[in-house]
Motif scaffolding. Structure first.
Motif, PDB file in Angstrom:
ATOM      1  N   ARG A 227       2.359   1.719  -3.504  1.00 50.96           N
ATOM      2  CA  ARG A 227       1.354   2.253  -4.430  1.00 50.96           C
ATOM      3  C   ARG A 227       1.119   3.732  -4.179  1.00 50.96           C
ATOM      4  O   ARG A 227       0.928   4.508  -5.127  1.00 50.96           O
ATOM      5  CB  ARG A 227       0.042   1.481  -4.291  1.00 50.96           C
ATOM      6  N   LEU A 228       1.139   4.130  -2.906  1.00 56.43           N
ATOM      7  CA  LEU A 228       0.941   5.540  -2.574  1.00 56.43           C
ATOM      8  C   LEU A 228       2.051   6.403  -3.168  1.00 56.43           C
ATOM      9  O   LEU A 228       1.785   7.445  -3.783  1.00 56.43           O
ATOM     10  CB  LEU A 228       0.902   5.715  -1.056  1.00 56.43           C
TER      11      LEU A 228
ATOM     12  N   ASN B  29      -2.726  12.968   4.532  1.00 57.67           N
ATOM     13  CA  ASN B  29      -2.950  12.785   3.094  1.00 57.67           C
ATOM     14  C   ASN B  29      -2.823  14.116   2.366  1.00 57.67           C
ATOM     15  O   ASN B  29      -2.902  15.185   2.978  1.00 57.67           O
ATOM     16  CB  ASN B  29      -4.325  12.165   2.842  1.00 57.67           C
TER      17      ASN B  29
ATOM     18  N   ALA C 272       0.831  -1.209   0.000  1.00 53.20           N
ATOM     19  CA  ALA C 272       0.000   0.000   0.000  1.00 53.20           C
ATOM     20  C   ALA C 272       0.865   1.260   0.000  1.00 53.20           C
ATOM     21  O   ALA C 272       0.568   2.236  -0.700  1.00 53.20           O
ATOM     22  CB  ALA C 272      -0.933  -0.007   1.212  1.00 53.20           C
ATOM     23  N   TRP C 273       1.954   1.241   0.777  1.00 54.20           N
ATOM     24  CA  TRP C 273       2.871   2.382   0.793  1.00 54.20           C
ATOM     25  C   TRP C 273       3.521   2.572  -0.583  1.00 54.20           C
ATOM     26  O   TRP C 273       3.635   3.699  -1.077  1.00 54.20           O
ATOM     27  CB  TRP C 273       3.956   2.185   1.854  1.00 54.20           C
TER      28      TRP C 273
ATOM     29  N   VAL D 284      -1.144   3.890   6.567  1.00 52.94           N
ATOM     30  CA  VAL D 284      -0.955   4.483   5.241  1.00 52.94           C
ATOM     31  C   VAL D 284      -2.006   5.572   5.039  1.00 52.94           C
ATOM     32  O   VAL D 284      -3.206   5.313   5.220  1.00 52.94           O
ATOM     33  CB  VAL D 284      -1.091   3.421   4.134  1.00 52.94           C
TER      34      VAL D 284
ATOM     35  N   ARG E  53       1.585   9.290  -6.060  1.00 53.33           N
ATOM     36  CA  ARG E  53       2.006  10.678  -5.876  1.00 53.33           C
ATOM     37  C   ARG E  53       3.029  11.087  -6.931  1.00 53.33           C
ATOM     38  O   ARG E  53       2.935  12.169  -7.525  1.00 53.33           O
ATOM     39  CB  ARG E  53       2.586  10.861  -4.470  1.00 53.33           C
TER      40      ARG E  53
ATOM     41  N   ASP F 147      -4.861   7.818   3.644  1.00 51.31           N
ATOM     42  CA  ASP F 147      -5.941   7.499   2.706  1.00 51.31           C
ATOM     43  C   ASP F 147      -5.991   8.575   1.629  1.00 51.31           C
ATOM     44  O   ASP F 147      -6.667   9.590   1.772  1.00 51.31           O
ATOM     45  CB  ASP F 147      -7.267   7.423   3.464  1.00 51.31           C
ATOM     46  N   GLU F 148      -5.279   8.341   0.565  1.00 47.61           N
ATOM     47  CA  GLU F 148      -5.126   9.369  -0.463  1.00 47.61           C
ATOM     48  C   GLU F 148      -6.389   9.578  -1.285  1.00 47.61           C
ATOM     49  O   GLU F 148      -6.681  10.687  -1.728  1.00 47.61           O
ATOM     50  CB  GLU F 148      -3.974   8.976  -1.408  1.00 47.61           C
TER      51      GLU F 148
END
Length: 327
Positions: free
Chosen positions: A63-64, A269, A60-61, A295, A68, A297-298
């Protein structure tokens, strides 16, 4: 039997603390240092490697960061992420003897995971803060956050990274405050850990001798939802937006000196509507190391306006506090 401890020039008997729940959040280290424990982020289990990131959270990190990076690259915005080290990692030699800082703690595991994917986006000024601590304290005895001097060291590390990137792109480097530009002194004040056991703290504070930037807009929301805008004299400098937590309380005044305009938003976020509106050259995220087991929540996370409205609706903040004030 007395349970007295010495913190700096103060003595406290822990057995006589009225609110034992607060005292249970305090870990007494060596030489008067106080650390955080029994917190919801599980700081001590984190730094000892007993509480870590699952494979799902690591993915998840990654992908974040990929999300970005792609979003900012399309818009020609440079993005930087700085993690504020846990005090326990900077002052590991002052922890109780039975506690050892692990290289398998969540942040170190995340850094290795991202590096394996070719993502080298986390600025982690741990070694710089450790070295600087030989000169003067970078974290107070009784606070979980860095002091003004520690904030200055982190600011320098962040600006070094920004300027190194700008050089690679053929852009001009930005001016950076030198230590001689800041007057450091000691001030007695409340700290987040020492106040739990009825003590004050001697904290290193820093005053910029000849500041060029000033705060021109702000709201009076505490913590998440807080919003500030700084503007400098030199309008040719780049603009920046920063998303941050409490570790940047002391950093933002230094950062404002390196930009023509700095918008500072307290939330984990990114509020992409603010970025779209401001059209900055640089976006900075800052998070405490201990918060990185969650993580941001974008996609579903709130905007700044949403955080503020939620606080007003729930009675945590007033309508007056939510208003944007202009200098």
């Amino acid at each position: 039997m007395s349970d007295e401890i010495v913190v700096g020039d103060q003595v406290v008997d822990l057995s006589k603390i009225a609110d034992r729940r607060l005292a249970e959040n305090v870990l007494i280290g060596k030489d008067g240092f106080i650390f955080l424990r029994n917190d919801r982020n599980k700081t001590i289990p984190q730094i000892t490697g007993k509480f870590t990131l699952t494979g799902r959270l690591l993915r998840a990190w990654s992908r974040l960061f990929e999300l970005r990076k792609a979003w900012f690259e399309v818009r020609g915005i440079d993005y930087f992420y700085i993690a504020a080290p846990c005090k326990e990692c900077v002052y590991s030699d002052h922890l109780p003897s039975e506690i050892t800082v692990s290289e398998d703690r969540p942040l170190k595991k995340l850094i290795r995971h991202l590096e394996g994917l070719g993502i080298n986006d986390i600025i982690y000024p741990l070694e710089e803060l450790r070295r600087a601590a030989a000169i003067r304290k970078t974290y107070p005895l009784g606070d979980s956050h860095w002091n003004w001097y520690g904030a200055f060291i982190a600011y320098r590390k962040l600006m070094d990274s920004i300027n190194a990137h700008r050089l690679k792109l053929g852009k001009s480097v930005l001016s950076v405050l030198e230590e001689a530009d800041v007057e450091f002194s000691e001030k007695r004040m409340d700290s987040d850990l020492s106040m739990k056991i009825g003590l004050s703290d001697m904290v290193t504070v820093g005053l910029i001798k000849k500041p060029n930037a000033k705060c021109v807009q702000w709201n009076n929301i505490s913590n998440i939802g807080n919003y500030k805008v700084f503007e400098g004299v030199d309008k040719s400098l780049p603009k920046a937006v920063m998303f941050r937590d409490s570790f940047s309380n002391y950093t933002i005044n230094y950062l404002a000196e390196s930009f023509s305009r700095l918008v500072v938003v307290w939330q984990p976020n990114i509020d992409y509507s603010i970025v779209d509106s401001e059209k900055p050259d640089i976006v900075i995220s800052q998070q405490a190391e201990r918060f990185m087991v969650v993580v941001p929540d974008e996609l579903g996370g709130s905007s700044n306006r949403g955080y503020v409205s939620g606080k007003v609706d729930s009675g945590i903040a007033t309508v007056e506090q939510a208003k944007i004030v202009k200098a």
